[in-house]
Design a protein around this motif. Structure first.
Motif, PDB file in Angstrom:
ATOM      1  N   ALA A  95     -15.778 -33.025  17.374  1.00 61.93           N
ATOM      2  CA  ALA A  95     -15.477 -34.153  18.260  1.00 61.93           C
ATOM      3  C   ALA A  95     -16.273 -34.045  19.560  1.00 61.93           C
ATOM      4  CB  ALA A  95     -13.977 -34.201  18.548  1.00 61.93           C
ATOM      5  N   GLU A  96     -16.436 -32.817  20.040  1.00 62.59           N
ATOM      6  CA  GLU A  96     -17.223 -32.595  21.249  1.00 62.59           C
ATOM      7  C   GLU A  96     -18.673 -32.995  21.028  1.00 62.59           C
ATOM      8  OE1 GLU A  96     -17.492 -30.816  25.249  1.00 62.59           O
ATOM      9  OE2 GLU A  96     -15.782 -31.344  23.993  1.00 62.59           O
ATOM     10  N   LYS A  97     -19.205 -32.637  19.854  1.00 65.86           N
ATOM     11  CA  LYS A  97     -20.596 -32.942  19.543  1.00 65.86           C
ATOM     12  C   LYS A  97     -20.815 -34.434  19.297  1.00 65.86           C
ATOM     13  CE  LYS A  97     -22.900 -29.014  19.571  1.00 65.86           C
ATOM     14  NZ  LYS A  97     -24.171 -28.849  20.331  1.00 65.86           N
ATOM     15  N   ARG A  98     -19.848 -35.073  18.640  1.00 60.19           N
ATOM     16  CA  ARG A  98     -19.976 -36.495  18.334  1.00 60.19           C
ATOM     17  C   ARG A  98     -19.632 -37.382  19.526  1.00 60.19           C
ATOM     18  NH1 ARG A  98     -17.262 -38.031  12.490  1.00 60.19           N
ATOM     19  NH2 ARG A  98     -18.537 -36.676  11.149  1.00 60.19           N
ATOM     20  N   ASN A  99     -18.985 -36.769  20.522  1.00 57.20           N
ATOM     21  CA  ASN A  99     -18.479 -37.540  21.650  1.00 57.20           C
ATOM     22  C   ASN A  99     -17.453 -38.562  21.169  1.00 57.20           C
ATOM     23  OD1 ASN A  99     -18.226 -38.177  24.343  1.00 57.20           O
ATOM     24  ND2 ASN A  99     -19.863 -39.706  24.303  1.00 57.20           N
ATOM     25  N   GLU A 100     -16.582 -38.091  20.276  1.00 59.54           N
ATOM     26  CA  GLU A 100     -15.527 -38.924  19.711  1.00 59.54           C
ATOM     27  C   GLU A 100     -14.182 -38.244  19.928  1.00 59.54           C
ATOM     28  OE1 GLU A 100     -17.513 -41.302  15.951  1.00 59.54           O
ATOM     29  OE2 GLU A 100     -16.557 -39.369  15.586  1.00 59.54           O
ATOM     30  N   GLU A 101     -13.116 -38.974  19.587  1.00 58.11           N
ATOM     31  CA  GLU A 101     -11.786 -38.390  19.605  1.00 58.11           C
ATOM     32  C   GLU A 101     -11.584 -37.531  18.362  1.00 58.11           C
ATOM     33  OE1 GLU A 101      -9.600 -38.522  22.031  1.00 58.11           O
ATOM     34  OE2 GLU A 101     -10.975 -39.762  23.230  1.00 58.11           O
ATOM     35  N   VAL A 102     -10.726 -36.528  18.491  1.00 57.75           N
ATOM     36  CA  VAL A 102     -10.447 -35.657  17.348  1.00 57.75           C
ATOM     37  C   VAL A 102      -9.843 -36.461  16.199  1.00 57.75           C
ATOM     38  CG1 VAL A 102      -9.191 -33.615  16.573  1.00 57.75           C
ATOM     39  CG2 VAL A 102     -10.103 -33.698  18.886  1.00 57.75           C
ATOM     40  N   ALA A 103      -9.045 -37.454  16.525  1.00 57.93           N
ATOM     41  CA  ALA A 103      -8.415 -38.275  15.495  1.00 57.93           C
ATOM     42  C   ALA A 103      -9.442 -38.977  14.627  1.00 57.93           C
ATOM     43  CB  ALA A 103      -7.485 -39.297  16.129  1.00 57.93           C
ATOM     44  N   ASP A 104     -10.586 -39.377  15.223  1.00 55.03           N
ATOM     45  CA  ASP A 104     -11.626 -40.057  14.453  1.00 55.03           C
ATOM     46  C   ASP A 104     -12.359 -39.088  13.536  1.00 55.03           C
ATOM     47  OD1 ASP A 104     -11.056 -42.493  15.689  1.00 55.03           O
ATOM     48  OD2 ASP A 104     -12.365 -42.015  17.392  1.00 55.03           O
ATOM     49  N   VAL A 105     -12.473 -37.844  13.975  1.00 54.18           N
ATOM     50  CA  VAL A 105     -13.149 -36.840  13.155  1.00 54.18           C
ATOM     51  C   VAL A 105     -12.247 -36.393  12.014  1.00 54.18           C
ATOM     52  CG1 VAL A 105     -14.216 -34.558  13.163  1.00 54.18           C
ATOM     53  CG2 VAL A 105     -14.484 -36.068  15.133  1.00 54.18           C
ATOM     54  N   ALA A 106     -10.945 -36.264  12.284  1.00 53.11           N
ATOM     55  CA  ALA A 106      -9.992 -35.716  11.317  1.00 53.11           C
ATOM     56  C   ALA A 106      -9.231 -36.811  10.594  1.00 53.11           C
ATOM     57  CB  ALA A 106      -9.012 -34.796  12.036  1.00 53.11           C
ATOM     58  N   LYS A 107      -9.902 -37.876  10.240  1.00 54.11           N
ATOM     59  CA  LYS A 107      -9.208 -39.006   9.624  1.00 54.11           C
ATOM     60  C   LYS A 107      -9.061 -38.873   8.119  1.00 54.11           C
ATOM     61  CE  LYS A 107     -13.565 -41.606   9.341  1.00 54.11           C
ATOM     62  NZ  LYS A 107     -14.285 -42.814   9.779  1.00 54.11           N
ATOM     63  N   ASP A 108      -9.735 -37.893   7.512  1.00 55.90           N
ATOM     64  CA  ASP A 108      -9.723 -37.761   6.063  1.00 55.90           C
ATOM     65  C   ASP A 108      -8.644 -36.787   5.615  1.00 55.90           C
ATOM     66  OD1 ASP A 108     -11.882 -39.487   5.570  1.00 55.90           O
ATOM     67  OD2 ASP A 108     -13.290 -37.917   6.145  1.00 55.90           O
ATOM     68  N   LEU A 109      -7.910 -37.183   4.576  1.00 55.68           N
ATOM     69  CA  LEU A 109      -6.911 -36.323   3.965  1.00 55.68           C
ATOM     70  C   LEU A 109      -7.385 -35.977   2.564  1.00 55.68           C
ATOM     71  CD1 LEU A 109      -4.132 -34.996   3.594  1.00 55.68           C
ATOM     72  CD2 LEU A 109      -3.261 -37.231   2.915  1.00 55.68           C
ATOM     73  N   GLY A 110      -7.334 -34.712   2.223  1.00 52.95           N
ATOM     74  CA  GLY A 110      -7.728 -34.312   0.886  1.00 52.95           C
ATOM     75  C   GLY A 110      -8.950 -33.425   0.901  1.00 52.95           C
ATOM     76  N   PRO A 111      -9.594 -33.273  -0.249  1.00 50.74           N
ATOM     77  CA  PRO A 111     -10.744 -32.377  -0.354  1.00 50.74           C
ATOM     78  C   PRO A 111     -11.874 -32.707   0.605  1.00 50.74           C
ATOM     79  CG  PRO A 111      -9.986 -33.042  -2.529  1.00 50.74           C
ATOM     80  CD  PRO A 111      -9.230 -33.874  -1.537  1.00 50.74           C
ATOM     81  N   SER A 112     -12.025 -33.979   0.976  1.00 55.47           N
ATOM     82  CA  SER A 112     -13.133 -34.352   1.858  1.00 55.47           C
ATOM     83  C   SER A 112     -13.023 -33.667   3.213  1.00 55.47           C
ATOM     84  CB  SER A 112     -13.190 -35.868   2.037  1.00 55.47           C
ATOM     85  OG  SER A 112     -11.984 -36.359   2.573  1.00 55.47           O
ATOM     86  N   LEU A 113     -11.792 -33.310   3.634  1.00 57.22           N
ATOM     87  CA  LEU A 113     -11.634 -32.597   4.891  1.00 57.22           C
ATOM     88  C   LEU A 113     -12.338 -31.247   4.834  1.00 57.22           C
ATOM     89  CD1 LEU A 113     -10.289 -32.481   7.711  1.00 57.22           C
ATOM     90  CD2 LEU A 113      -8.321 -31.409   6.611  1.00 57.22           C
ATOM     91  N   LEU A 114     -12.322 -30.620   3.665  1.00 58.59           N
ATOM     92  CA  LEU A 114     -12.980 -29.328   3.502  1.00 58.59           C
ATOM     93  C   LEU A 114     -14.447 -29.472   3.165  1.00 58.59           C
ATOM     94  CD1 LEU A 114     -10.272 -27.460   1.375  1.00 58.59           C
ATOM     95  CD2 LEU A 114     -10.554 -27.457   3.844  1.00 58.59           C
ATOM     96  N   PHE A 115     -14.742 -30.336   2.193  1.00 58.92           N
ATOM     97  CA  PHE A 115     -16.090 -30.404   1.646  1.00 58.92           C
ATOM     98  C   PHE A 115     -17.033 -31.286   2.459  1.00 58.92           C
ATOM     99  CE2 PHE A 115     -13.477 -29.422  -2.155  1.00 58.92           C
ATOM    100  CZ  PHE A 115     -14.018 -28.178  -2.429  1.00 58.92           C
TER     101      PHE A 115
END
Length: 662
Positions: free
Chosen positions: A418-438
């Motif tokens: 989020a720091e690198k993207r200059n975004e909110e953490v919520a926008d970065v962590a919006k995926d649930l499931g394997p995509s969060l890892l992969f």
């Protein structure tokens, strides 16, 4: 049966036979967990000299039978000369050193865990799986951060842990798998065992494919430069944007990261499929990875728990080493504090939302994993007087703490991104499931110093987390089937396991097609969720209301020397069934509108998915009808016999007596 306590705390020999001076020197009785244990040599003498013993020796190591971990000698002649079969049933429990000699006397003795640590690590490895790493962190921050821990803890205490404890106790006492055990609890519910096996097979059809994705990532990480670190690859599109390397890059809603395109277009190759109706051909690099995974699984479980018990010392402990390394590294990254704050910051107002409590109940249930037959199978290989109560508390606590710890590991990296993207953490962590890892986490790793090292240890961790759960799930099926059809399969374990692995591999092939990710999502949502909860609900009802609390608590007391407290009994009779009904209601109230990537699942998938889910649960009413039909007598007699625990040979319903009764 009433407990008859020795006077003045004296313990007398269980047989009136005089021992030779040599034998008396060697025999030492001692107590363990409040249960008198007698040395193996004395057990052998009793077995050899008691003419009645052979009639009570069974092949299966169950209550009132001879097994590796305890022996029971039942004689119709009581020590006082009375001919009361119940009061004269005197068990003799052998210690670990006598197991091999006992097995020679009693063919078909049940296998035991090599050591206590094998069992604990196997249970922990089963409970702590990939879902702890990707699902709990997302669910936690989505439902109030630190405030979510309150409903999560309450659901664990009143629902998850009691069910966990109940299954360990049942498996350890009856010493048999998920099918045969119902003859000793409530025969009419035997269909639950078959339903559990079908659900476990469905899980194996897609869960191992996720592990094969991690294996392919591990293989791809064995380079000086990770392939998902830039957009200069054949699979990348013009939308690929590497914002980590270009400070002036613009991130739009059409932008895709290199990690996302590697996962979607290179690993899964979903661009070559149009959906479930057109899966496309086989993705051969995933087929090879899946074959490797199943080969490892076969040679880890083919010989039984003594083989898998050795493997888990690596697969169950390595993830904690890796989690600690990643936590330390993630905490030193710029922006890590943003992720941690976002993860644990409590939003108390969300506690008034019913959805939060539903998510807490669902998460703790699938995290601890009762109902899959695994806990019954693992506990059935324990010693009879093993303290399963402490095991349940220890392993469930470790599982919950691991979930919470993994959240810190994940969110330190998400805060950095989020720091690198200059975004909110919520926008970065919006995926649930394997995509969060992969996708998300893999992308963060690619931009760390020494990315190859962190990528390797991270995907090794994912593989070991997945393998533990696979070992456990298949062992649940193997133990259940081998115990039920022991005459046919007992001496053919290796061949049966090979056949099961082949079936699971063939069933998984659809998930290795170009549209395999759609199949994985389909199976995950429909084949296991509601079905396994319904099965466990019926299991809780059968044990608490039909088998009965008095009988169940008496069984626990025979094993541990103490009876479960009032809290546990209330949970088993009322709170845990309500807990499961609450989850079932939540599933029924939610209309599934599945979507993955840009593909929306059509309506026909809902119909087919529900049929697959019902295909396992239908075993329960089907067997009930079958049982009533084959049972002789009037309808009332059939019903009574169908809900009464069955006994074998010259057993009586109360013949499963152990030294605590003396």
């Amino acid at each position: 049966m009433e407990m008859i306590h020795p006077l003045n705390n004296e313990v007398s020999p269980l047989n009136s036979e005089k021992l030779t001076p040599e034998t008396q020197e060697e025999e030492e009785d001692y107590k363990e967990n409040g249960v008198l244990i007698q040395s193996p040599r004395l057990s052998h003498n009793v077995l050899e000299k008691d003419s009645k013993a052979p009639s009570n020796v069974r092949e299966k190591g169950e209550t009132g039978h001879v097994s590796n971990s305890y022996s029971v000698v039942q004689s119709p002649i009581a020590s006082n000369g009375n001919t009361d079969g119940a009061d004269g049933a005197h068990p003799v429990t052998s210690d670990t050193n006598g197991l091999q000699e006992l097995n020679k006397l009693v063919p078909g003795g049940r296998e035991n865990w090599r050591k206590k640590g094998d069992f604990l690590l196997s249970v922990i490895g089963y409970a702590v799986d990939l879902g702890n790493v990707w699902r709990f962190p997302y669910i936690c921050y989505q439902n109030g951060g630190g405030a979510f821990l309150l409903p999560y803890f309450m659901m664990a205490v009143f629902g998850g842990i009691p069910l966990f404890y109940m299954e360990l106790a049942l498996g350890q006492y009856h010493r048999t798998g998920a099918i045969s055990i119902w003859a000793k609890i409530c025969p009419i519910f035997k269909g639950i065992g078959y339903a559990i096996c079908i659900v476990d097979l469905y899980v194996s059809f897609y869960y191992n494919t996720v592990i094969s994705w991690a294996l392919y990532y591990l293989y791809s990480s064995l380079t000086s430069k990770l392939p998902w670190a830039d957009c200069n690859n054949a699979w990348n599109t013009e939308n690929c944007t590497n914002y980590f390397l270009k400070d002036n890059s613009t991130w739009t809603k059409f932008s895709t990261s290199p990690a996302e395109e590697f996962y979607v277009r290179q690993v899964l190759m979903v661009q070559k499929s149009n959906g479930l109706h057109d899966l496309g051909g086989l993705n051969w690099h995933l087929v090879i990875c899946l074959l490797v995974i199943f080969t490892v699984v076969y040679f880890s479980i083919w010989k039984g728990v003594r083989t898998s018990g050795k493997v888990v010392w690596v697969t169950a402990t390595l993830p904690y080493v890796v989690l600690f390394i990643l936590l330390v590294r993630g905490a030193t990254l710029p922006g890590a504090w943003r992720g941690i704050l976002f993860y644990v910051r409590p939003e108390w107002k969300k506690l008034f939302a019913i959805r939060v409590w539903i998510d807490a109940a669902t998460q703790i249930f699938f995290s601890l994993g009762p109902g899959f037959g695994v806990l019954l199978a693992f506990a059935s290989y324990n010693k009879f007087n093993n303290n399963c109560y402490m095991d349940a508390l220890l392993t469930s606590t470790v599982n919950c703490l691991t979930s919470f710890l993994s959240g810190f590991v994940i969110f330190t990296i998400l805060g950095y991104m989020a720091e690198k993207r200059n975004e909110e953490v919520a926008d970065v962590a919006k995926d649930l499931g394997p995509s969060l890892l992969f996708i998300t986490y893999a992308e963060g790793i690619a931009n760390l110093p020494a990315p190859t090292f962190f990528a390797i240890i991270f995907f090794v961790m994912l593989i070991t987390l997945g393998l533990d759960s696979t070992f456990a799930g298949l062992e649940g099926v193997i133990t259940a089937v081998l115990d039920e059809y022991s005459v046919l399969l007992k001496k053919r374990r290796e061949w049966f396991v090979l056949g099961l692995i082949v079936v699971c591999f063939l069933g998984s092939l659809t998930t290795t097609t170009f549209g395999g990710a759609y199949v994985v999502k389909f199976f995950e949502e429909y084949a296991t969720g509601a079905a396994i909860i319904a099965v466990v609900f019926l299991e809780a009802i059968a044990v608490s209301w039909f088998y009965g609390m008095k009988r169940f608590c008496r069984a626990v007391q025979k094993m541990l020397g103490f009876s479960p407290g009032l809290f546990w009994q209330i949970c088993w009779v009322a709170i845990s069934p309500f807990f499961l009904l609450f989850i079932i209601g939540s599933f029924l109230s939610i209309h599934l509108n599945l979507k993955l990537f840009d593909y929306t699942y059509p309506y026909w998938t809902t119909v087919v998915g529900n049929l697959i889910g019902i295909s396992s649960v239908v075993c329960v009413p089907s067997y009930m009808i079958y049982k009533i039909i084959i049972t002789p007598g009037t309808l009332k007699q059939r019903l009574l016999r169908s809900i009464t625990p069955e006994v074998e040979g010259n057993e009586t319903p109360n013949s499963g007596v152990h030294l605590n009764d003396v």
